[in-house]
Design an enzyme around this catalytic site. Sequence first.
Site, short mmCIF file in Angstrom:
data_model
loop_
_atom_site.label_atom_id
_atom_site.label_comp_id
_atom_site.label_asym_id
_atom_site.label_seq_id
_atom_site.Cartn_x
_atom_site.Cartn_y
_atom_site.Cartn_z
N ASP A 1 -36.54 1.41 -16.81
CA ASP A 1 -35.60 0.75 -15.91
C ASP A 1 -35.20 1.76 -14.83
O ASP A 1 -34.45 2.69 -15.10
CB ASP A 1 -34.36 0.29 -16.67
N LYS B 1 -34.22 -6.30 -11.44
CA LYS B 1 -33.04 -6.25 -12.30
C LYS B 1 -31.78 -6.14 -11.45
O LYS B 1 -31.75 -5.41 -10.45
CB LYS B 1 -33.17 -5.05 -13.26
N LYS C 1 -34.36 -9.65 -14.69
CA LYS C 1 -33.48 -9.17 -15.75
C LYS C 1 -32.04 -9.14 -15.26
O LYS C 1 -31.74 -8.63 -14.19
CB LYS C 1 -33.90 -7.77 -16.22
#
Length: 228
Positions: free
Chosen positions: A84, A148, A177
């Site tokens: 991430d 995300k 996400k």
Amino acid sequence: MIDHSLLNPALTMAELDAGCRTARQYDVASVCILPYYVGRCAELLHGSDVQPSTTIGFPHGAHTTSVKLAETEQALKDSATELDAVINVSKARGGDWDYVRREIEALTVATHAGGARIKIIFENAYHDDAAKIRLCEICGEIGVDWVKTSTGYAPSGATVTDIRLMRKHSPARVQVKAAGGVRSLDALLEMREAGATRVGTSATIQILEDCRRRLGLAAVAGQTLVER
């Protein structure tokens, strides 16, 4: 859908171990853990379907690209299978899209070369809709695995409106996400309805035990999650 978050810097090694075992017990998608501990995380998750993951350039995204690439190399060496990575928020807000694109592409190429997948964190609290759309376009052109919303350390986190926007402006192959403030089953289901396929949260036990209650299933016995 859950990426079980263990990113509070105050978590002890015992608490990190317990969190990994909780994630395995509940069979979540992944554990997103402090970078220094991802190797141990991979050991604890070995033999399960739960993926060991960690962060790059977290939480502010202000590291140089070379530092982020070094973090990526180390994370892959430590057996992380999902990363991430936070964009350079400053560069995005300043409109330096060439820099933003080059960095995201470099991180994506390195991650994919190592056999892992990458989630690009926008930190939406700091961007207007036009910037969020531009980031989705860049990520789609590069071929990241997820876009995300947030780190969970900005003034605000995931919103249904942002998830819908990101889903609309990302190609079908790029997943979305939600992270930051998703702490209930109802909130998770709202994010899923809006187009999210993953949710980052530390409220894993509460969410999944609520799900089990609604389905008429017995509670999962075992360890207690320390949330911070």
